[in-house]
Design a protein around this motif. Structure first.
Motif, PDB file in Angstrom:
ATOM      1  N   VAL A   5       1.662 -11.875  -4.380  1.00  0.00           N
ATOM      2  CA  VAL A   5       2.211 -12.474  -3.332  1.00  0.00           C
ATOM      3  C   VAL A   5       3.452 -12.188  -3.786  1.00  0.00           C
ATOM      4  CG1 VAL A   5       3.042 -14.164  -2.146  1.00  0.00           C
ATOM      5  CG2 VAL A   5       0.466 -13.755  -2.808  1.00  0.00           C
ATOM      6  N   ALA A   6       4.434 -12.497  -4.686  1.00  0.00           N
ATOM      7  CA  ALA A   6       5.559 -12.298  -5.540  1.00  0.00           C
ATOM      8  C   ALA A   6       5.901 -10.835  -5.015  1.00  0.00           C
ATOM      9  CB  ALA A   6       5.907 -12.642  -6.874  1.00  0.00           C
ATOM     10  N   ALA A   7       5.343  -9.413  -5.181  1.00  0.00           N
ATOM     11  CA  ALA A   7       4.483  -8.101  -4.822  1.00  0.00           C
ATOM     12  C   ALA A   7       5.149  -7.924  -3.548  1.00  0.00           C
ATOM     13  CB  ALA A   7       4.429  -7.708  -5.983  1.00  0.00           C
ATOM     14  N   GLY A   8       5.111  -9.026  -3.029  1.00  0.00           N
ATOM     15  CA  GLY A   8       5.023  -8.501  -1.185  1.00  0.00           C
ATOM     16  C   GLY A   8       3.796  -7.958  -0.713  1.00  0.00           C
ATOM     17  N   ARG A   9       3.109  -7.975  -1.653  1.00  0.00           N
ATOM     18  CA  ARG A   9       0.985  -7.311  -1.586  1.00  0.00           C
ATOM     19  C   ARG A   9       0.511  -8.477  -1.080  1.00  0.00           C
ATOM     20  NH1 ARG A   9       0.915  -2.455  -2.352  1.00  0.00           N
ATOM     21  NH2 ARG A   9      -1.246  -2.339  -2.576  1.00  0.00           N
ATOM     22  N   HIS A  56      -6.802   0.021   4.549  1.00  0.00           N
ATOM     23  CA  HIS A  56      -6.202  -0.358   5.269  1.00  0.00           C
ATOM     24  C   HIS A  56      -5.288  -1.338   5.239  1.00  0.00           C
ATOM     25  CE1 HIS A  56      -9.055   1.822   8.398  1.00  0.00           C
ATOM     26  NE2 HIS A  56      -9.935   2.105   6.726  1.00  0.00           N
ATOM     27  N   LEU A  57      -5.260  -2.614   4.586  1.00  0.00           N
ATOM     28  CA  LEU A  57      -4.373  -3.357   4.464  1.00  0.00           C
ATOM     29  C   LEU A  57      -3.389  -3.400   2.602  1.00  0.00           C
ATOM     30  CD1 LEU A  57      -7.403  -6.138   3.816  1.00  0.00           C
ATOM     31  CD2 LEU A  57      -5.539  -4.896   5.954  1.00  0.00           C
ATOM     32  N   ASN A  58      -2.082  -3.795   2.776  1.00  0.00           N
ATOM     33  CA  ASN A  58      -1.498  -3.925   1.893  1.00  0.00           C
ATOM     34  C   ASN A  58      -1.482  -5.017   0.898  1.00  0.00           C
ATOM     35  OD1 ASN A  58       1.245  -3.353  -0.064  1.00  0.00           O
ATOM     36  ND2 ASN A  58       2.204  -5.291   1.241  1.00  0.00           N
ATOM     37  N   ALA A  59      -2.929  -4.737   0.082  1.00  0.00           N
ATOM     38  CA  ALA A  59      -3.871  -5.352  -0.726  1.00  0.00           C
ATOM     39  C   ALA A  59      -3.800  -4.655  -1.811  1.00  0.00           C
ATOM     40  CB  ALA A  59      -5.010  -5.857  -0.326  1.00  0.00           C
ATOM     41  N   GLU A  60      -3.966  -5.994  -3.003  1.00  0.00           N
ATOM     42  CA  GLU A  60      -4.392  -5.749  -4.515  1.00  0.00           C
ATOM     43  C   GLU A  60      -5.988  -6.160  -4.786  1.00  0.00           C
ATOM     44  OE1 GLU A  60      -1.482  -5.472  -7.423  1.00  0.00           O
ATOM     45  OE2 GLU A  60      -0.218  -4.514  -6.297  1.00  0.00           O
ATOM     46  N   MET A  74     -12.606  -1.231  -1.957  1.00  0.00           N
ATOM     47  CA  MET A  74     -11.840  -0.279  -1.793  1.00  0.00           C
ATOM     48  C   MET A  74     -10.944   0.248  -0.413  1.00  0.00           C
ATOM     49  SD  MET A  74     -13.074   0.833  -5.393  1.00  0.00           S
ATOM     50  CE  MET A  74     -14.664   1.759  -4.499  1.00  0.00           C
ATOM     51  N   ALA A  75     -12.040   0.439   0.888  1.00  0.00           N
ATOM     52  CA  ALA A  75     -12.415   1.162   2.079  1.00  0.00           C
ATOM     53  C   ALA A  75     -10.892  -0.419   2.991  1.00  0.00           C
ATOM     54  CB  ALA A  75     -13.106   0.890   2.824  1.00  0.00           C
TER      55      ALA A  75
END
Length: 323
Positions: free
Chosen positions: A94-98, A31-35, A26-27
């Motif tokens: 990935v398709a959403a750019g994340r 910091h990242l463009n992550a899901e 969660m941290a």
């Protein structure tokens, strides 16, 4: 061949139970463009909350996790189900750019997703029934020894009382004449070559620290209402101890207490012991895991690091990608 740097980034965050994977994930999300995609065989089930250390509703609202609460406990969920669902989620992220951030401690799910699933024979009820009859006579530790004689590689990964997986490994051999380890060695293509994977493992280096965290967490779960949570499942009437959801660590021991098989003190002792055994098996998997970056959560003096320090360690393993 596609250069590794041009592949989409994907992060796998693994570790033993109670090591702090969820907090770190969660941290990192901030910091990242992550899901986040959950890689946990208990968190898929609705109603398994406290004992599965499921993030709270507020935490999930702030940081959504995919593949949580997607099955009823009466409906078993397999590694094949996970591979199908996780592949779908990774593709969409990935398709959403994340960046997909896969987090959990179910090592079999990670292995199946990265390396692929083999074409093992389907279950045959008659064969499974025969195995269960034999187990009634000699016990699951005895069946585990049979498996050790046939397929030591698979047997070493399993606890002697892990009835479901021991039964499945013996069933595969009896149906096909080939061991489960043989099928895994000849498995189909996974996602390992499709993405630029960064594989992280988080854990304290001192096993005693992990054991103390496990004991404290189990007591905290009981204080938070674990007995009531399992009792609600117990009273449904359509669930039983052979289901994967009820065999989950903690739930099985509380179920035995509610059914009158053991007293409360024994339930606590068994729950903590089972969790420690799970952590040991997870660490055994991880020690042989290729291309793994370890994040030690203790400093030189043995004290636990602050979350920001652990996050910085994790970030140091990520590639610098062009903007």
């Amino acid at each position: 061949m596609v250069d590794r740097q041009t592949k989409p980034l994907a992060i796998a965050l693994m570790g033993p139970t109670a090591a702090g994977k969820t907090d770190l994930a969660m941290a990192l999300h901030h910091h990242l463009n992550a899901e986040i995609i959950s890689v946990d065989s208990a968190l898929v089930y609705r109603g398994l909350n406290i004992g599965a250390a499921k993030p709270s509703a507020a935490e999930l609202a702030a940081v959504p996790h995919r593949l949580i609460d997607i099955r009823d406990p009466a409906e078993p969920y397999s590694a094949a189900d996970f591979c199908k669902d996780a592949t779908h989620e990774i593709t969409n992220i990935v398709a959403a750019g994340r960046t997909p951030l896969l987090v959990g401690g179910t090592m079999l799910y990670f292995k199946a997703l990265l390396e692929g699933l083999s074409d093992m024979p389907a279950s045959q009820p008659a064969v499974r029934a025969q195995i269960e009859q034999e187990a009634l006579a000699i016990g699951w530790p005895g069946m585990h020894q049979h498996l050790m004689d046939i397929d030591p590689e698979t047997a070493r990964e399993l606890h002697p009382n892990h009835s479901h997986r021991i039964s499945r490994a013996l069933e595969v051999y009896r149906i096909s004449g080939k061991t489960m380890s043989h099928f895994r060695a000849n498995s189909g293509s996974g996602l390992l070559d499709s993405y630029q994977w960064v594989q992280l493992a988080v854990a304290p280096r001192d096993r005693a620290v992990l054991h103390q965290r496990i004991a404290t967490r189990f007591e905290n779960m009981l204080d938070a209402g674990l007995l009531g949570e399992v009792e609600a499942l117990y009273r449904r009437g359509d669930l039983h101890p052979d289901l994967p959801a009820i065999r989950a660590v903690g739930y099985r021991q509380v179920w035995e207490y509610l059914s009158g098989e053991i007293d409360r003190s024994e339930m606590v002792a068994r729950g903590v012991a089972a969790t420690r055994q799970l952590a040991k098996r997870q660490l055994t998997w991880l020690r042989g895991w290729p291309d793994l970056c370890w994040i030690d959560t203790q400093n030189a003096s043995g004290d636990l690091l602050e979350v920001d320090e652990i996050v910085n360690k994790a970030l140091s393993f990520l590639p610098q990608r062009p903007i």
